[in-house]
Design an enzyme around this catalytic site. Structure first.
Site, PDB file in Angstrom:
ATOM      1  N   CYS A  79      80.688  48.237  89.398  1.00  0.00           N
ATOM      2  CA  CYS A  79      80.692  49.572  88.400  1.00  0.00           C
ATOM      3  C   CYS A  79      80.450  50.554  89.336  1.00  0.00           C
ATOM      4  O   CYS A  79      80.905  50.894  90.331  1.00  0.00           O
ATOM      5  CB  CYS A  79      80.023  49.400  87.173  1.00  0.00           C
ATOM      6  SG  CYS A  79      80.609  50.680  85.975  1.00  0.00           S
ATOM      7  N   HIS A  96      83.130  44.659  85.165  1.00  0.00           N
ATOM      8  CA  HIS A  96      81.860  44.016  84.961  1.00  0.00           C
ATOM      9  C   HIS A  96      82.034  42.558  84.870  1.00  0.00           C
ATOM     10  O   HIS A  96      82.402  41.960  83.824  1.00  0.00           O
ATOM     11  CB  HIS A  96      81.119  44.590  83.655  1.00  0.00           C
ATOM     12  CG  HIS A  96      80.590  46.034  83.798  1.00  0.00           C
ATOM     13  ND1 HIS A  96      79.128  46.190  84.309  1.00  0.00           N
ATOM     14  CD2 HIS A  96      80.927  47.196  83.658  1.00  0.00           C
ATOM     15  CE1 HIS A  96      78.995  47.437  84.250  1.00  0.00           C
ATOM     16  NE2 HIS A  96      80.193  47.863  83.884  1.00  0.00           N
ATOM     17  N   GLU A 149      79.799  40.262  84.841  1.00  0.00           N
ATOM     18  CA  GLU A 149      78.814  39.718  84.081  1.00  0.00           C
ATOM     19  C   GLU A 149      79.413  39.971  82.884  1.00  0.00           C
ATOM     20  O   GLU A 149      78.649  39.211  81.862  1.00  0.00           O
ATOM     21  CB  GLU A 149      77.587  40.144  84.334  1.00  0.00           C
ATOM     22  CG  GLU A 149      77.202  41.553  83.863  1.00  0.00           C
ATOM     23  CD  GLU A 149      77.791  42.764  84.487  1.00  0.00           C
ATOM     24  OE1 GLU A 149      78.518  42.536  85.487  1.00  0.00           O
ATOM     25  OE2 GLU A 149      77.601  43.746  84.232  1.00  0.00           O
TER      26      GLU A 149
END
Lengths: 251, 199
Positions: free
Chosen positions: B79, B180, B182
């Site tokens: 990001c 992202h 994750e």
């Protein structure tokens, strides 16, 4: 291209899901982590945990829940209910929440919106608006819709967007629980007034309602709770319906 | 050890948990010497370009990051961690970025809601060599108001939000993604697992 998000909301009390969950094959119907994992497997785009009791004691349990969820689920989720200060927000973000939802605290103290945005970034801040139609206006209410704040919901939406809210969650208190569809007039008024994403909530009864919220209300994301919990239809059914009508969703 | 750089902003716990879920020995690191003791570096970013750069320079983490990348350690920016690799950003005019990639990050023009929040399909850019990290056509989760240009060097995946922008870049061991991983479900975990295989 912008992809519409589908959000499942889990109402939490003392760390347990409340409001009837009817999946017969869940081991423990009140376990938020189990239910969240179920929705993740079905393709939900995002989750929202709302602590309906929001007591001081409940906050520790909530933090514990946030940690557990973030250890097993790798999709975005928001946490709200009784967050009143920067410290409250910091605690749930540190525990692993991606976003916080603030409602009455933002009404009581709009400056909190600016503080959260400055400290943690707009991307993690959803401001929630409980709205009712009163005397031909969109009235911003508090205390679960019982109290009229005297503020205009659209003006308040503009104000918190200016102060740094990253998204708005619009709870239509008139549509909530009716299962008759989302309040398109309200959603449209808010979407037109602010440059940030708007999430519609309240009124979902069938998959077509979700598509209509996008087509007629112009919202960027749609949230529902009980229709998912009670298994009336699946996340997949909603996405299939949207795809058939030419609305982009994650598949 | 995988150092996950913690400079006091955002939800870094999720990155650590996702890497650990995949068997990686991820640790939060806020000290430059600890960062350089790691075999791999993950640089998650959230917040403001200018504040992040000031924080990185004040703590010495910026220098350690450049050193770590120069040494050829596998690196992953996420990001804002992608945007900071560029020379600068509209978000903080006059504040130089790490400058490891040429170009400048811009703000999404009015028209679509900003921030861009949601899942977006990533695609192969023109003239790119496939890196094996991104699964093209998969959806990944994005949250950002600024973007790096799609036609820049080292861009290995693009996404479309009103215009095409860089979703992923890679130059040797230097990797970065605007999404992202994750928070991108299975597709994101697959990306992280593939990154963990980079030597």
């Amino acid at each position: 291209m912008h992809t519409v998000r589908l959000i499942a909301c889990l109402d939490i009390e003392h760390g347990r899901v409340v409001k009837g969950v009817r999946f017969a094959d869940l081991q423990d119907q009140g376990d938020p982590v189990e239910l969240a994992a179920r929705y993740d497997a079905q393709g939900i785009d995002e989750l929202a945990f709302l602590d309906v009791r929001a007591s001081d004691q409940g906050r520790d349990i909530l933090r514990d829940l946030v940690r557990k969820v973030s250890e097993v689920l790798f999709i975005p989720f928001a946490v709200g209910g009784g967050l009143r200060s920067l410290d409250d927000v910091r605690a749930v973000l540190r525990a692993g929440a991606d976003k916080v939802t603030v409602g009455s605290a933002a009404v009581a103290n709009p400056e909190l919106v600016r503080q959260i945005a400055n400290e943690f970034g707009s991307q993690c801040l959803v401001v929630s608006l409980d709205v009712k139609r009163l005397d031909g206006r969109f009235a911003l209410t508090s205390h679960g819709g019982r109290r009229d704040t005297g503020l205009d919901a659209v003006e308040f939406a503009k104000q918190v967007a200016d102060l740094g809210a990253g998204e708005l969650l619009v709870n239509d208190m008139d549509a909530d629980g009716t299962r008759q569809g989302f309040g398109h007039d309200l959603n449209r008024a808010i979407v037109r007034a602010v440059p940030i994403p708007v999430i519609a909530s309240g009124g979902a009864g069938k998959p077509e309602h979700f598509a209509e919220a996008v087509e007629q209300g112009g919202v960027h994301a749609v949230l529902a709770a009980s229709v998912f919990h009670q298994g009336d239809f699946s996340i997949r059914d909603v996405k299939d319906c949207m795809l058939r009508r030419g609305i982009a969703v994650r598949t | 050890m995988i150092a996950v750089v913690d400079y006091g902003a955002g939800n870094v716990a999720s990155v650590v948990r996702a890497l650990r879920h995949l068997g990686g020995d991820a640790q939060l690191v806020s000290d430059p010497s600890e960062l350089l003791a790691a075999e791999r570096i993950v640089f998650p970013g959230q917040g403001h370009f200018g504040q992040a750069m000031r924080q990185l320079e004040a703590t010495g983490l910026g220098r350690a990051l450049r050193q770590g990348i120069d040494s050829g350690r596998p690196f992953l920016g996420i990001c804002l961690g992608l945007q900071l690799l560029y020379q600068g950003s509209d978000e903080a005019p006059g504040v130089p970025g790490l400058g490891l990639l040429p170009g400048h990050c811009q703000r999404f023009a009015p028209g679509l809601p900003v921030p861009h929040v949601g899942w977006q399909q990533v695609r192969a850019p023109f003239r790119s060599k496939r890196t094996g990290l991104e699964n093209y056509d998969d959806f990944y989760y994005f949250v950002h108001s600024y973007y790096a240009p799609a036609d820049g060097v080292a861009v290995t995946a693009v996404a479309d939000y009103g215009l095409r922008f860089a979703a992923a870049v890679r130059r040797d061991q230097l990797c970065a993604v605007q999404f992202h991983p994750e928070k991108s479900g299975r597709a994101g975990l697959d990306y992280l697992a593939a990154w963990l295989q980079i030597r």
